[in-house]
Scaffold this motif. Sequence first.
Motif, short mmCIF file in Angstrom:
data_model
loop_
_atom_site.label_atom_id
_atom_site.label_comp_id
_atom_site.label_asym_id
_atom_site.label_seq_id
_atom_site.Cartn_x
_atom_site.Cartn_y
_atom_site.Cartn_z
N ARG A 1 48.78 -30.12 -72.38
CA ARG A 1 48.36 -29.00 -73.24
C ARG A 1 48.04 -29.45 -74.67
O ARG A 1 47.78 -28.63 -75.53
CB ARG A 1 49.50 -27.98 -73.37
CG ARG A 1 49.84 -27.27 -72.09
CD ARG A 1 50.95 -26.28 -72.39
NE ARG A 1 51.50 -25.72 -71.16
CZ ARG A 1 52.57 -24.95 -71.12
NH1 ARG A 1 53.21 -24.66 -72.23
NH2 ARG A 1 53.00 -24.48 -69.98
N SER B 1 56.47 -25.72 -76.16
CA SER B 1 55.03 -25.67 -76.40
C SER B 1 54.67 -24.95 -77.69
O SER B 1 53.59 -25.14 -78.22
CB SER B 1 54.33 -24.99 -75.23
OG SER B 1 54.50 -25.74 -74.05
N GLY C 1 51.12 -24.90 -79.49
CA GLY C 1 51.87 -25.32 -80.66
C GLY C 1 51.21 -24.95 -81.98
O GLY C 1 49.99 -25.06 -82.12
N PRO C 2 52.00 -24.52 -82.97
CA PRO C 2 51.43 -24.25 -84.30
C PRO C 2 50.76 -25.52 -84.85
O PRO C 2 51.32 -26.60 -84.72
CB PRO C 2 52.66 -23.87 -85.14
CG PRO C 2 53.71 -23.48 -84.15
CD PRO C 2 53.44 -24.27 -82.92
N ASN D 1 46.76 -20.66 -84.77
CA ASN D 1 48.18 -20.31 -84.74
C ASN D 1 48.40 -18.92 -84.15
O ASN D 1 49.38 -18.67 -83.46
CB ASN D 1 48.78 -20.38 -86.14
CG ASN D 1 48.87 -21.81 -86.64
OD1 ASN D 1 48.73 -22.75 -85.87
ND2 ASN D 1 49.07 -21.97 -87.93
N TYR E 1 46.34 -17.20 -81.98
CA TYR E 1 45.92 -16.97 -80.59
C TYR E 1 46.34 -18.07 -79.61
O TYR E 1 46.43 -17.82 -78.42
CB TYR E 1 44.39 -16.81 -80.53
CG TYR E 1 43.90 -15.53 -81.16
CD1 TYR E 1 44.11 -14.30 -80.52
CD2 TYR E 1 43.24 -15.54 -82.39
CE1 TYR E 1 43.68 -13.12 -81.10
CE2 TYR E 1 42.81 -14.36 -82.98
CZ TYR E 1 43.02 -13.15 -82.32
OH TYR E 1 42.61 -11.98 -82.90
N SER F 1 48.83 -20.82 -80.38
CA SER F 1 50.00 -21.66 -80.63
C SER F 1 51.14 -21.39 -79.66
O SER F 1 52.02 -22.21 -79.50
CB SER F 1 50.48 -21.48 -82.07
OG SER F 1 51.01 -20.18 -82.23
N HIS F 2 51.13 -20.23 -79.00
CA HIS F 2 52.24 -19.93 -78.11
C HIS F 2 52.29 -20.93 -76.95
O HIS F 2 53.35 -21.15 -76.35
CB HIS F 2 52.14 -18.50 -77.60
CG HIS F 2 53.49 -17.85 -77.47
ND1 HIS F 2 54.27 -18.01 -76.36
CD2 HIS F 2 54.19 -17.08 -78.32
CE1 HIS F 2 55.40 -17.34 -76.52
NE2 HIS F 2 55.38 -16.77 -77.70
N CYS F 3 51.15 -21.51 -76.61
CA CYS F 3 51.15 -22.54 -75.56
C CYS F 3 50.79 -23.92 -76.10
O CYS F 3 51.18 -24.92 -75.52
CB CYS F 3 50.16 -22.18 -74.45
SG CYS F 3 50.56 -20.65 -73.60
N MET G 1 49.90 -17.41 -63.41
CA MET G 1 50.40 -18.23 -64.52
C MET G 1 49.74 -17.89 -65.85
O MET G 1 50.29 -18.17 -66.91
CB MET G 1 50.16 -19.71 -64.22
CG MET G 1 50.97 -20.21 -63.06
SD MET G 1 50.70 -21.96 -62.78
CE MET G 1 51.58 -22.19 -61.25
N GLU H 1 53.88 -31.23 -74.91
CA GLU H 1 53.48 -31.21 -73.51
C GLU H 1 52.08 -31.82 -73.40
O GLU H 1 51.09 -31.18 -73.74
CB GLU H 1 53.52 -29.77 -72.99
CG GLU H 1 53.02 -29.58 -71.58
CD GLU H 1 53.92 -30.19 -70.52
OE1 GLU H 1 54.95 -30.75 -70.85
OE2 GLU H 1 53.52 -30.12 -69.34
N GLN I 1 52.81 -30.05 -80.55
CA GLN I 1 53.82 -29.82 -79.53
C GLN I 1 53.85 -31.04 -78.62
O GLN I 1 53.14 -32.00 -78.86
CB GLN I 1 53.55 -28.52 -78.76
CG GLN I 1 52.15 -28.34 -78.22
CD GLN I 1 51.97 -28.91 -76.84
OE1 GLN I 1 52.90 -28.94 -76.05
NE2 GLN I 1 50.78 -29.37 -76.56
N GLY J 1 47.53 -21.54 -66.18
CA GLY J 1 48.08 -20.68 -67.22
C GLY J 1 47.13 -20.38 -68.37
O GLY J 1 47.47 -19.64 -69.28
N MET J 2 45.93 -20.94 -68.35
CA MET J 2 44.98 -20.69 -69.44
C MET J 2 44.17 -19.43 -69.13
O MET J 2 43.45 -19.39 -68.13
CB MET J 2 44.04 -21.90 -69.59
CG MET J 2 42.96 -21.71 -70.64
SD MET J 2 43.61 -21.70 -72.34
CE MET J 2 42.08 -21.48 -73.28
#
Lengths: 128, 565
Positions: A72, B541, A62-63, A54, A56, A58-60, B117, A69, A67, A101-102
């Motif tokens: 992801r 997300s 999901g908690p 959560n 590190y 979750s921002h991409c 990105m 997407e 999520q 984006g990773m």
Amino acid sequence: MFVKSGMHCISRVAIAAALVVAPSFATSDDSAARPVNPYTGDKPSVQEGGSLFNQYCSHCHGPWAEQGERPRDLRRLRIRYGDDAITMFLTTVNEGRLDKGMPVWKGVLPDDVVWKIYTFLETVQDDE
Amino acid sequence: MNGIRKRLVGACAVSVMALTSGAAMAQSGNEWTQYGGDAANTRYSTLNQVNTGNVKDLKVAWVHSLGTLESQESTPIIIGDTMYVTSSTGPRYVFALDAKTGARKWTYQPEMPSDYMATVCCGLDNRGVAVANGKVFFGRLDAKLEALDAKTGKRLWTVTVADYKKGYAITSAPLIVKDLVITGMAGGEYGVRGFVAAYKQSTGEQVWKTYTIPGEGEPGNETWKGDSWKTGAASTWGVGSYDAKRNLVFWSTSNAGPWGAQTRGSDSSDVSQYPNLWSASQLAFDADTGKITWGYQYTPHDAWDYDGINEAVLTDLTIGGKSVPALLHADRNGFFYVLNRDTGKVVAADPFVTVNWATHVDLETGRPVEAPNNEKRPQLGKWARNVCPNLIGGKNWSPMSFSKQTGLVYIPAFNMCMDIANREEEYTPGKFYLASEFNLAMGGATGSHLAEFIAWDPVAKKKVWTIEEANMWASGAMTTAGGLVFYGNLDGIFKAVDAKTGKVLWQFRVGTGITQSAVTYSIDGKQYIAVVAGRLKGPPSFFGKIGQKMMEASPEGGILMVFAL
């Protein structure tokens, strides 16, 4: 390099890892070379890993890995990669996928943090 | 339909306080010349060919594909018969279109590095261009500012505003002031130090750059614990407003970074020693020098990711018989502010959504009074539960609109709460720096709906009507002299609403989610209404089950729809 940390507890959980990560996929010949999660199934590590996830990830992602997407969605690692899930996970975390984006986490997150995050993810894998 | 319910909170609020519009501020007519419609960011147009009586006959005039598939947040700019619009992811494209037919005049593709990105936090968006003196200006997600020839699309200059590898990016359209092009920057989740910077339109030469966090030895630096000011965020990813009469540029700042507030000062609601200036604040800059004329902090020692970046809408209000040079601002923290834009003094601050992190804003001290016993303030290792609003805020970046016809502000708002806790974390350049854990998968704060579209009376300080949106995200607003307010939602429904009553008069399914406001313009006596659509991808997300619902609302897309009678 990731198997270095927590080596002491590997013996008991190595078999469990093989079972938990990819129970429904045929094992290929090089399975012996696959990294083994030293914490698989360890309940305190699952809990700690969820919290670390959560913080590190979750921002991409999901908690609690929840999520919508699909590319992801880390609850689908097993469906997507089967026996290779653990290798794909470590490679992606270590080397990143910058054009998607990773970020590169090698040198930022200690090995045991990465393993605990994976330990959490093992417990939330979707079946279909 | 779509679970939308309408509720009249008290139609046609009667107020003892009359209201006048800011005569000094330009407003939109035939053209839509800048992001907020005018330098005051009112997003109000004097066009009235399309009005409450005939809006039901609105039809599609033309359609243009934006060529990318996420988070379309561009505000088209219309100068003469040309429309300038950007796509997301970079931008990937800058288009100049014939505003009557949609035919392409030119297409520009910025050369973007492949790795940008990985250092953009919340969606690969671009909110559009600024146009002045025959040039088109726009910011890029790799923190560059670029100028093109408006006629040909040929690149004129590119400057590096900041290092994207350290988490800096530019998402919003720049602001034009005389011969300057002024930009803010994003990066509040990466331990950046915020600033606003002005460049010469002709050459790209930097004229001024002002940090939002005072440096060592400057007043305000002592409001940060230790070296925390160096990574304290206070980014400026929203848009600026400009008051030509006062020669003031208004810009506001993001959350303090990292979110875990114990890193920057006290680990409690005692914020007096370390309020962290000027994070989560409104700032006024001298347009020529960039010097900060005044600052007002919306959320001292922020611990909730309550960015203060939402737009400042400038207008003059008559309050208690006196004309007030007002700055209107609906903050993430849930309060609707009226500031005096001459002095930065707070005139009014009232909750426009459910707020429980603070009981009220003390108008004498200007400071919010937090809930007692640190109950709603996350601390190191301690969860604050059911904090409202959540970190997406009472309102996010989607712009509100102030109608000079009704005197009301139309606010796209959220109705959500969160659990949040602080964690320990080390700063690594170019990596997320949050020091926080959060849970957003919670129901509505009041009722089950997750968003609402509010008509707010800034003088009477209350809601006039509300349209509830079942799913998260009502788009930005646009008002017209035709008695209308336009907005859309994440399901991709674009609506025309009676600005007085909140009655939906017309709607059209554009196929993918809408977050940005529409614009309007007129060519050869015909009024057009344009809106970009393309469901966002970043926020869903990190929104857990609500995020799943957001993704299910509509597929990704990249479409520009233009309507006319």
